[in-house]
Design an enzyme around this catalytic site. Structure first.
Site, PDB file in Angstrom:
ATOM      1  N   LYS A  67      45.374  98.168  19.341  1.00  0.00           N
ATOM      2  CA  LYS A  67      44.982  97.078  20.232  1.00  0.00           C
ATOM      3  C   LYS A  67      43.608  96.591  19.839  1.00  0.00           C
ATOM      4  CE  LYS A  67      46.551  95.162  24.112  1.00  0.00           C
ATOM      5  NZ  LYS A  67      47.954  95.216  24.557  1.00  0.00           N
ATOM      6  N   GLY A  94      48.972  87.200  39.148  1.00  0.00           N
ATOM      7  CA  GLY A  94      48.681  86.780  37.775  1.00  0.00           C
ATOM      8  C   GLY A  94      49.692  85.716  37.375  1.00  0.00           C
ATOM      9  N   GLY A 108      49.569  83.903  34.300  1.00  0.00           N
ATOM     10  CA  GLY A 108      49.410  83.565  32.882  1.00  0.00           C
ATOM     11  C   GLY A 108      50.793  83.569  32.243  1.00  0.00           C
ATOM     12  N   ASN A 109      50.831  83.817  30.962  1.00  0.00           N
ATOM     13  CA  ASN A 109      52.103  83.800  30.236  1.00  0.00           C
ATOM     14  C   ASN A 109      53.138  84.752  30.866  1.00  0.00           C
ATOM     15  OD1 ASN A 109      53.607  85.524  27.971  1.00  0.00           O
ATOM     16  ND2 ASN A 109      53.641  83.379  27.362  1.00  0.00           N
ATOM     17  N   VAL A 110      52.716  85.977  31.160  1.00  0.00           N
ATOM     18  CA  VAL A 110      53.671  86.975  31.674  1.00  0.00           C
ATOM     19  C   VAL A 110      54.114  86.624  33.094  1.00  0.00           C
ATOM     20  CG1 VAL A 110      54.051  89.423  32.158  1.00  0.00           C
ATOM     21  CG2 VAL A 110      52.623  88.755  30.209  1.00  0.00           C
ATOM     22  N   GLY A 111      53.146  86.353  33.966  1.00  0.00           N
ATOM     23  CA  GLY A 111      53.465  86.069  35.364  1.00  0.00           C
ATOM     24  C   GLY A 111      54.320  84.827  35.514  1.00  0.00           C
ATOM     25  N   TYR A 112      53.993  83.803  34.756  1.00  0.00           N
ATOM     26  CA  TYR A 112      54.749  82.553  34.859  1.00  0.00           C
ATOM     27  C   TYR A 112      56.203  82.749  34.412  1.00  0.00           C
ATOM     28  CZ  TYR A 112      56.724  78.093  33.431  1.00  0.00           C
ATOM     29  OH  TYR A 112      57.582  77.043  33.235  1.00  0.00           O
TER      30      TYR A 112
HETATM   31  N1  GLU Z   1      50.145  92.280  23.922  1.00  0.00           N
HETATM   32  C1  GLU Z   1      51.518  92.638  24.124  1.00  0.00           C
HETATM   33  C2  GLU Z   1      51.615  94.016  24.730  1.00  0.00           C
HETATM   34  O1  GLU Z   1      50.706  94.479  25.373  1.00  0.00           O
HETATM   35  C3  GLU Z   1      52.361  92.452  22.876  1.00  0.00           C
HETATM   36  C4  GLU Z   1      51.928  93.230  21.674  1.00  0.00           C
HETATM   37  C5  GLU Z   1      52.664  92.858  20.394  1.00  0.00           C
HETATM   38  O2  GLU Z   1      53.530  91.997  20.421  1.00  0.00           O
HETATM   39  O3  GLU Z   1      52.320  93.438  19.377  1.00  0.00           O
HETATM   40  O4  GLU Z   1      52.625  94.654  24.672  1.00  0.00           O
END
Ligand code: GLU
Length: 420
Positions: A106, A218, A220-224
């Protein structure tokens, strides 16, 4: 809210719990908790007014037993090194649980990207990826979007890397725009996975998703996209929130309309015709069937766990529930569909993109989405079966089942490779 608990401590406590369940020796704890490498980068960026600003960024490469490091990069004003390390550990378990040939990584930059111009954001992104270029690679470490990063940022990463390495290295980053090796289905993928996980949980706990009342923290992308797919499945999204506050409507919100208002004005709170406005934290405590925290870590803690009324929590965000919060919820019989299962859709789609890039192939949007839905369903089933048959449910939640499966796979790979 407003907690600044150390997410790395939370991640370690979760690891400890699963190692206890597995009955592994104490020496495994450190062997799994300590990241293989953490890179800290000083990022000098020329601002539009001619001044220079110094930013700090990180990439934590937690574990590569199963394959190249894989995980997103977040841009956030509160990001710390320990947060990035925790998130990289969660990626190791998420990728393992999904059966992907990836380890966990990450990245993060301590910055509020909403306060940068597009040019400043581009220069920051290029400086970061240039500095990282010797540590990433198609078979080494593959970044992707996370909080406040998006396909455009991935395009700059891809371009910067390809300029330095002189070629078209599509597979070095996923979540790219469609024009340069990305998949149309990637932007919806995390939210779609969250919705599928919620539907699976609802069919076991509520008798079905149809008519279930849902609150989403939230937007954003996930919440929406989670909201959008859940309402398509017949659930009623009664509340959503973002960093400025929440909105509530007992009859259910028209998600696409709310999204348009958010796009145009910057926040869901400007959406007209709602029954009431809420503080972001109130959204967590509404009388709903399903709660989807889809923002950041540590929002469900021992301070509010007692007041949460949902019967199911589906963790769209990474690490939204603290250990203490979870203990209270477990005693109260609330089912937690853990982040490493609930939000795995994003990285699953990343894997489909990466395979596609490496083959020089193509895949239709429907085929990609169907693969994702099938994968999340299978994951849910195997975690659920383990949870029902092998876990003491008075003491542990569904997270323990997911972790135990995920950690065990990493341990077996480490043993096979002679690391343990
Ligand atoms: N950021 C996303 C996660 O937390 C996706 C990570 C990815 O696709 O490598 O799972």
């Amino acid at each position: 809210m407003g907690h600044r608990l150390d997410p790395y401590e939370e991640a370690k406590a979760q690891l400890r719990e699963s190692l206890d369940i597995l009955g592994y020796p104490e020496e495994y704890f450190e062997a799994l908790a300590v990241p293989e490498r953490v890179i800290q980068l000083k990022l000098l960026v020329r601002m539009d007014d001619g001044s220079t600003r110094t930013f700090i960024g990180w990439r934590s490469q937690h574990n590569s037993a199963l394959g190249p490091y894989k995980g997103g990069v977040r841009y956030h004003p509160d990001t710390t090194m320990n947060e990035v390390i925790a998130l990289s550990m969660w990626m190791t378990w998420k990728n393992s649980l999904a059966g992907l040939p990836y380890g966990g990584g990450k990245g993060g930059i301590r910055v509020d990207p909403r306060r940068l111009s597009r040019g400043e954001l581009e220069r920051l992104s290029r400086v970061y990826f240039e500095a990282l270029s010797e540590f990433v690679g198609v078979d080494v470490d593959i970044p992707a979007p996370d909080v406040y990063t998006n396909p455009q940022v991935m395009a700059w990463y891809y371009d910067q890397y390809s300029r330095i390495k002189k070629g078209s290295f599509f597979g070095v980053v996923t979540g790219k725009p469609v024009e340069i090796g990305g998949l149309r289905a990637r932007v919806v993928s995390t939210g779609l996975g969250v919705a599928v996980a919620a539907r699976e949980a609802a069919s076991r706990v509520l008798g079905g998703i149809e008519g279930a009342r849902v609150a989403v923290q939230g937007f954003g992308n996930v919440g929406y996209y989670a909201s959008k797919f859940l309402s398509e499945m017949g659930a009623s999204i009664v509340a959503v929130s973002d960093s400025r506050g929440g909105i509530y409507s007992s009859k259910g919100l028209a998600i696409d309309e709310v999204s348009k208002v958010k796009q145009a004005t910057g926040s869901v709170v400007n959406y007209k015709g709602v029954e009431k406005l809420l503080a972001s934290s109130e959204v967590l405590e509404l009388d709903v069937d399903i709660l989807v925290p889809a923002a950041i870590e540590n929002v469900i803690t021992e301070e509010n766990a007692e007041r949460i009324k949902a019967r199911i929590i589906v963790e769209g965000a990474n690490g939204p529930t603290t250990k203490e919060g979870e203990e209270i919820l477990t005693k109260r019989g609330v089912l937690i569909v853990p982040d490493i299962l609930a939000n795995a859709g994003g990285v699953i789609m990343s894997h489909i993109e990466w395979v596609n890039n490496r083959m020089g192939g193509w895949i239709s949007e429907d085929e990609a989405k169907n693969k994702l839905v099938e994968k999340v369903r299978t994951m849910f089933n195997s975690v659920w079966d383990y949870y029902e048959s092998k876990i003491d449910r008075d003491k542990h939640n569904m997270r323990a089942a997911a972790y135990t499966i995920a950690v065990d796979r990493v341990v077996r790979a480490m043993k096979l490779r002679g690391w343990l």
